[in-house]
Enzyme design. Sequence first.
Site, mmCIF file in Angstrom:
data_model
loop_
_atom_site.group_PDB
_atom_site.id
_atom_site.type_symbol
_atom_site.label_atom_id
_atom_site.label_comp_id
_atom_site.label_asym_id
_atom_site.label_seq_id
_atom_site.Cartn_x
_atom_site.Cartn_y
_atom_site.Cartn_z
ATOM 1 N N ASP A 1 -5.882 5.963 1.653
ATOM 2 C CA ASP A 1 -5.976 4.414 1.351
ATOM 3 C C ASP A 1 -7.649 3.958 1.445
ATOM 4 O O ASP A 1 -8.126 4.237 2.539
ATOM 5 C CB ASP A 1 -5.206 3.696 2.137
ATOM 6 C CG ASP A 1 -5.151 2.032 1.450
ATOM 7 O OD1 ASP A 1 -3.801 1.754 0.997
ATOM 8 O OD2 ASP A 1 -5.879 1.257 1.505
ATOM 9 N N HIS B 1 0.858 -1.006 0.011
ATOM 10 C CA HIS B 1 0.123 0.051 -0.119
ATOM 11 C C HIS B 1 0.824 1.157 -0.016
ATOM 12 O O HIS B 1 0.439 2.172 -0.675
ATOM 13 C CB HIS B 1 -0.995 0.163 1.213
ATOM 14 C CG HIS B 1 -1.856 -1.074 1.285
ATOM 15 N ND1 HIS B 1 -3.260 -0.834 0.941
ATOM 16 C CD2 HIS B 1 -1.926 -2.484 1.403
ATOM 17 C CE1 HIS B 1 -3.865 -1.724 0.997
ATOM 18 N NE2 HIS B 1 -3.066 -2.913 1.308
#
Length: 462
Positions: A124, A29
Amino acid sequence: MMLNMETLGSVSTLQSRRIILFPLPFQGHINPMLQLANILHTRGFKITIIHAEYNSPNPSNYPHLTFKPIKDHLSKVAHEYPTNRDGTYFVRYLNKSCVDTFTDCLAGLLAEPGEERVACVITDACFYVTQAVADDMKLPRIVLRTSSLGCNLAYEALPFYSKTGSFYLTKQDRFEESVPEYPLLKFKDIAKITINPQGMGDLATNMLNQMKASSGIIWNTFKELEESDLETLSRDIPVPSFTLGPFHKYFPASSSSLIEQDRTILSWLDKQPPKSVVYASFGSVAQINESEFQEVAHGLANIGLPFLWVVRPGMVVGSEWLESLPENFLERMGDRGRIVKWSPQQEVLAHPATGCFWTHNGWNSTLESICEGVPMICSPCLADQPINARYVSDVWKIGVLLEDGFERVGIKMAIKRVMMDKEGEEMRERVSSLKEKVNLSLAEGGSSCRSLNNLVDYISSF
Ligand code: UDP
């Protein structure tokens, strides 16, 4: 092809607005978020990254970006990390443990005198609590989704919560059957996607709801790869979508690597014949047990081809590193095989000697393989990996899925199919054609290039 500054935008597009980014603190990520930070910085935005202390990026690699660490309280549960294989647990924990520190940090940044006006936050998708925080502060929130569109569709379709969700995990006699709600997947895939249906249900529902409530979604994919899924998704989540990937083609992931990449293997690769090397790596999170580890070793030994194998310390449950290798394995392999702790993966995949990628199918690894035209052998372990692996093997037909897991005979056959058989040549042709499509999509006028321009205009309009 690595994009240059010209392709990314000219001085005339420079903005003087600030964007605040908030990555989930895991390698798969962090890489795309920092790549996105660089892309937007090149388009003239000032970038501030709020980040957890856990897995902190190294600010000295990014003197042009501003970093604000926040307390994540992850140390309270970090001791569970090696044994707790429920990835959703840590993501759900982080949503709770970071919300106050994120809110305080964001409020502080907004109140800073003399700074450029903040246009939006980009967080995110897994940080679903940030939507309410952004709403309270009347700040647009754009979501970065680091998985594929197909993964999102599957998450929407699968009844993790319901009795069927748990049923998937118990009915081993039906493991080979397709799942009615998403027929591309088999029951056995669901068992890997989630070991905790309730936790997965929580995570998927919160994430998807807050994506729908957001001001837009940035996807690390390109339109030509997932065109029909993009149409379905635009109907399901009617907020602006931007498919400007693959991000690593703008900026490589090496600077955001949390582990030092062993570059000595590049000179070893230089000595291998073209397309001869099996590159095996299972990413930053996946773990295997000792007997699976030994099957991988036997599989690589038995095929007789050169191989480069990434064994991340801690990857083998109960081992520090290589203790459970079969006896004299390294001596027997000699110069034919190399084992490293972490590789410069994008360079390895781009190397002419690399013939196939035996991967866990994390989304970054899958995209990186496609971008270099390298066919795959798929060993998905958890989360979105089984979904990506099905797309690779059954939809795009650019790889072979190890249906029976880590088992030496199956491994040998899969490597042979990809590296030696006609079937493998056809896979290589298909993945090479996708590679060309990637390059077209990133070039001036291509779909990703246009999508990036649209995103820049969209953010500038806030
Ligand atoms: N990676 C790397 N060296 C390695 C293995 C992986 O630099 O030896 C990078 C890889 O290029 C990718 C990321 O780590 O960008 C892994 O992300 P992915 O989504 O594939 O898997 P995850 O680690 O999240 O399971």
